[in-house]
Design a protein around this motif. Structure first.
Motif, PDB file in Angstrom:
ATOM      1  N   TRP A  72      55.893  96.501  46.807  1.00  0.00           N
ATOM      2  CA  TRP A  72      54.465  96.338  47.125  1.00  0.00           C
ATOM      3  C   TRP A  72      53.646  96.285  45.834  1.00  0.00           C
ATOM      4  O   TRP A  72      52.672  95.548  45.755  1.00  0.00           O
ATOM      5  N   ASP A  73      54.054  97.060  44.832  1.00  0.00           N
ATOM      6  CA  ASP A  73      53.380  97.002  43.532  1.00  0.00           C
ATOM      7  C   ASP A  73      53.519  95.617  42.903  1.00  0.00           C
ATOM      8  O   ASP A  73      52.643  95.176  42.150  1.00  0.00           O
ATOM      9  N   ALA A  74      54.620  94.930  43.216  1.00  0.00           N
ATOM     10  CA  ALA A  74      54.857  93.597  42.654  1.00  0.00           C
ATOM     11  C   ALA A  74      53.808  92.588  43.103  1.00  0.00           C
ATOM     12  O   ALA A  74      53.700  91.505  42.506  1.00  0.00           O
ATOM     13  N   ASP A  75      53.022  92.914  44.137  1.00  0.00           N
ATOM     14  CA  ASP A  75      51.934  92.017  44.552  1.00  0.00           C
ATOM     15  C   ASP A  75      50.952  91.782  43.404  1.00  0.00           C
ATOM     16  O   ASP A  75      50.356  90.704  43.288  1.00  0.00           O
ATOM     17  N   ILE A  76      50.770  92.785  42.549  1.00  0.00           N
ATOM     18  CA  ILE A  76      49.872  92.630  41.399  1.00  0.00           C
ATOM     19  C   ILE A  76      50.421  91.574  40.446  1.00  0.00           C
ATOM     20  O   ILE A  76      49.664  90.773  39.873  1.00  0.00           O
ATOM     21  N   LEU A  77      51.737  91.535  40.282  1.00  0.00           N
ATOM     22  CA  LEU A  77      52.350  90.525  39.425  1.00  0.00           C
ATOM     23  C   LEU A  77      52.249  89.140  40.059  1.00  0.00           C
ATOM     24  O   LEU A  77      52.103  88.137  39.346  1.00  0.00           O
ATOM     25  N   ILE A  78      52.337  89.074  41.384  1.00  0.00           N
ATOM     26  CA  ILE A  78      52.142  87.789  42.070  1.00  0.00           C
ATOM     27  C   ILE A  78      50.714  87.302  41.849  1.00  0.00           C
ATOM     28  O   ILE A  78      50.474  86.117  41.589  1.00  0.00           O
ATOM     29  N   TRP A  79      49.750  88.222  41.942  1.00  0.00           N
ATOM     30  CA  TRP A  79      48.353  87.861  41.662  1.00  0.00           C
ATOM     31  C   TRP A  79      48.215  87.351  40.227  1.00  0.00           C
ATOM     32  O   TRP A  79      47.573  86.316  39.985  1.00  0.00           O
ATOM     33  N   ALA A  80      48.823  88.051  39.271  1.00  0.00           N
ATOM     34  CA  ALA A  80      48.721  87.649  37.865  1.00  0.00           C
ATOM     35  C   ALA A  80      49.354  86.280  37.641  1.00  0.00           C
ATOM     36  O   ALA A  80      48.778  85.416  36.962  1.00  0.00           O
ATOM     37  N   ALA A  81      50.544  86.060  38.211  1.00  0.00           N
ATOM     38  CA  ALA A  81      51.215  84.765  38.054  1.00  0.00           C
ATOM     39  C   ALA A  81      50.378  83.643  38.660  1.00  0.00           C
ATOM     40  O   ALA A  81      50.261  82.553  38.080  1.00  0.00           O
ATOM     41  N   SER A  82      49.780  83.901  39.808  1.00  0.00           N
ATOM     42  CA  SER A  82      48.965  82.883  40.478  1.00  0.00           C
ATOM     43  C   SER A  82      47.738  82.538  39.644  1.00  0.00           C
ATOM     44  O   SER A  82      47.348  81.364  39.540  1.00  0.00           O
ATOM     45  N   GLN A  83      47.119  83.547  39.038  1.00  0.00           N
ATOM     46  CA  GLN A  83      45.954  83.320  38.182  1.00  0.00           C
ATOM     47  C   GLN A  83      46.326  82.469  36.964  1.00  0.00           C
ATOM     48  O   GLN A  83      45.630  81.505  36.623  1.00  0.00           O
ATOM     49  N   ILE A  84      47.420  82.820  36.319  1.00  0.00           N
ATOM     50  CA  ILE A  84      47.830  82.111  35.104  1.00  0.00           C
ATOM     51  C   ILE A  84      48.168  80.657  35.405  1.00  0.00           C
ATOM     52  O   ILE A  84      47.743  79.735  34.694  1.00  0.00           O
ATOM     53  N   VAL A  85      48.935  80.422  36.474  1.00  0.00           N
ATOM     54  CA  VAL A  85      49.328  79.051  36.818  1.00  0.00           C
ATOM     55  C   VAL A  85      48.110  78.228  37.231  1.00  0.00           C
ATOM     56  O   VAL A  85      47.964  77.063  36.836  1.00  0.00           O
ATOM     57  N   GLU A  86      47.219  78.819  38.025  1.00  0.00           N
ATOM     58  CA  GLU A  86      46.028  78.093  38.471  1.00  0.00           C
ATOM     59  C   GLU A  86      45.150  77.703  37.282  1.00  0.00           C
ATOM     60  O   GLU A  86      44.640  76.575  37.213  1.00  0.00           O
ATOM     61  N   ALA A  87      44.969  78.621  36.339  1.00  0.00           N
ATOM     62  CA  ALA A  87      44.148  78.325  35.159  1.00  0.00           C
ATOM     63  C   ALA A  87      44.805  77.257  34.290  1.00  0.00           C
ATOM     64  O   ALA A  87      44.140  76.332  33.807  1.00  0.00           O
ATOM     65  N   ARG A  88      46.097  77.370  34.085  1.00  0.00           N
ATOM     66  CA  ARG A  88      46.800  76.376  33.272  1.00  0.00           C
ATOM     67  C   ARG A  88      46.695  74.989  33.890  1.00  0.00           C
ATOM     68  O   ARG A  88      46.440  74.000  33.199  1.00  0.00           O
ATOM     69  N   ASP A  89      46.893  74.899  35.215  1.00  0.00           N
ATOM     70  CA  ASP A  89      46.820  73.604  35.890  1.00  0.00           C
ATOM     71  C   ASP A  89      45.410  73.019  35.849  1.00  0.00           C
ATOM     72  O   ASP A  89      45.236  71.801  35.951  1.00  0.00           O
ATOM     73  N   ALA A  90      44.410  73.892  35.703  1.00  0.00           N
ATOM     74  CA  ALA A  90      43.022  73.425  35.611  1.00  0.00           C
ATOM     75  C   ALA A  90      42.629  73.091  34.176  1.00  0.00           C
ATOM     76  O   ALA A  90      41.479  72.727  33.915  1.00  0.00           O
ATOM     77  N   GLY A  91      43.574  73.217  33.252  1.00  0.00           N
ATOM     78  CA  GLY A  91      43.291  72.899  31.859  1.00  0.00           C
ATOM     79  C   GLY A  91      42.613  74.014  31.097  1.00  0.00           C
ATOM     80  O   GLY A  91      42.077  73.781  30.003  1.00  0.00           O
ATOM     81  N   LEU A  92      42.635  75.238  31.629  1.00  0.00           N
ATOM     82  CA  LEU A  92      42.001  76.374  30.966  1.00  0.00           C
ATOM     83  C   LEU A  92      43.020  77.148  30.139  1.00  0.00           C
ATOM     84  O   LEU A  92      44.216  77.149  30.440  1.00  0.00           O
ATOM     85  N   ARG A  93      42.539  77.821  29.116  1.00  0.00           N
ATOM     86  CA  ARG A  93      43.419  78.648  28.292  1.00  0.00           C
ATOM     87  C   ARG A  93      43.730  79.941  29.032  1.00  0.00           C
ATOM     88  O   ARG A  93      42.873  80.536  29.678  1.00  0.00           O
ATOM     89  N   THR A  94      44.956  80.375  28.904  1.00  0.00           N
ATOM     90  CA  THR A  94      45.380  81.610  29.564  1.00  0.00           C
ATOM     91  C   THR A  94      45.735  82.658  28.516  1.00  0.00           C
ATOM     92  O   THR A  94      45.821  82.359  27.320  1.00  0.00           O
TER      93      THR A  94
END
Length: 386
Positions: A72-94
């Motif tokens: 259940w704690d790993a949900d935070i890592l899923i949130w972090a991974a989703s944020q990083i991938v979404e920003a990268r795909d949008a052309g933003l620096r991570t």
């Protein structure tokens, strides 16, 4: 959005990445999905996880004060991974240094936003930081290990008036590099966050990683699944809980079943379900007994397949040799060993009971003498010949 910072510490060397707004698709790291990195129970676990198979070694250790990070704690890592991938795909620096409000994290992973939920989030961050991992995954040299924690550090933020202003956390380089590699990231169903059981969550990640969207599905040996889970439960209890999951069918997007081979080995099989949830379905339940066609396409209303099948099925599932090499290698090795034992027993029995009229001299040994082991097929001979 990235903000520049100057400080001699690790935090000061990293740009600050502020969480993006929006309800985008959740992503998970394949390494975290395939191997036992987390406790599957909410109880306080101190016992380490030791896993070694197929050239991969993992050791997860916890401290008594906080216990091991849970799935259940790993949900935070899923949130972090989703944020990083979404920003990268949008052309933003991570960046590995991330800032967000507890509300943003909790709502993304489907949790409540009460004071108790905020306290649980902080406890989860503590477990992620205090749990240490040592693994050979993605290491260039054989025998080399990378040691890290799921979160290097985290702290609560305040604004200029001293009011709470969210949290900052730093994810480890091992995790960050995996997230930035498209080949190591998979999109998961948002309904994953609704799964309440630890074994349910772990099994979904295994199925999603190994089965993916292959139409034929895959299958796993139950004992190998027990090894890959890192569970403290004995195998009998683990198998009982898996059978209950097959009965309940809780995994979003996948159908589970059990297959029993002729030799008695039980396999867990899974295959993707047809996409559901469309506004108009091919078959509409009219309220009467028969199902009435609506004239549109496709349907999710299908008769469920039996959860338990025998080994003489009409079709043979793929053995997922690429994504599950160690499991199938062990399965085939056991099959060969069983074949050798069966052949040896048959030949010994034949040596003790020769056919009528067949003189013992034809065999080159006494009538009661059993066959020599080095004459049996498939057995190792001196020099490695078979």
């Amino acid at each position: 959005m990235v903000v520049r910072r100057r400080d001699p510490s690790e935090r000061g060397q990293l740009d600050l990445f502020r969480a993006l707004p929006g309800d985008f698709a959740p992503r998970d790291a394949q390494d975290l999905m395939a191997y036992p990195f987390f406790s599957l129970s909410k109880s306080h676990r101190i016992a380490p996880i030791d896993f070694s198979a197929g050239g991969v070694s993992i050791r997860v250790e916890a401290v008594p004060d906080h216990g091991m990070a849970t799935i259940w704690d790993a949900d935070i890592l899923i949130w972090a991974a989703s944020q990083i991938v979404e920003a990268r795909d949008a052309g933003l620096r991570t960046s590995r240094l991330m800032a967000a409000t507890p509300y943003e994290i909790l709502t993304y992973v489907g949790r409540g936003t009460s004071k108790r939920d905020y306290q649980r989030l902080k406890a989860a961050l503590d477990r992620l930081q205090s749990t240490t991992i040592s693994t050979s995954i993605r290491q260039p040299a054989e025998g080399r290990r990378h040691r890290f924690s799921w979160i290097n550090e985290w702290q609560e933020r305040t604004d200029r008036q001293g009011r709470p202003d969210g949290i900052e956390l730093i994810v480890p380089d091992w995790f960050y590099k995996a997230v930035l590699d498209d080949a190591l990231i998979l999109t998961i169903d948002p309904a994953y966050f609704d799964l309440t059981g630890g074994l349910d969550r772990w099994l979904y990640r295994i199925v999603r990683k190994h089965g993916g969207r292959q139409r034929g599905g895959w299958r796993f040996d139950l004992r190998h699944l027990h090894l890959k889970s890192g569970s403290l439960s004995p195998f009998k209890r683990f198998a009982f809980e898996l059978r209950d999951i097959v009965r309940r069918q809780p995994l979003p997007g996948y159908l589970l079943s059990l297959e029993v081979e002729i030799g008695g080995r039980t396999l867990l099989a899974f295959e993707p379900l047809a996409a559901c949830g469309k506004p108009v379905d091919g078959l509409v339940l009219s309220g009467t007994r028969p199902i009435v066609p609506s004239g549109t396409r496709g349907s999710c209303h299908q008769e469920p397949k039996p959860a338990l099948t025998s080994g003489n099925r009409g079709r043979i599932r793929a053995l997922n040799l690429e994504s599950n090499q160690e499991s199938n290698f062990e399965e085939r090795a056991r099959d060969v060993e069983n074949l050798i034992r069966t052949a040896a027993a048959s030949l010994r029995a034949a040596g003790k009971s020769p056919r009528k009229g067949a003189p013992a001299a034809q065999t080159g040994r006494k009538e009661s003498e059993p066959a020599s082991p080095d004459q049996l097929p498939l057995l190792d001979r001196p020099g490695g010949a078979r």
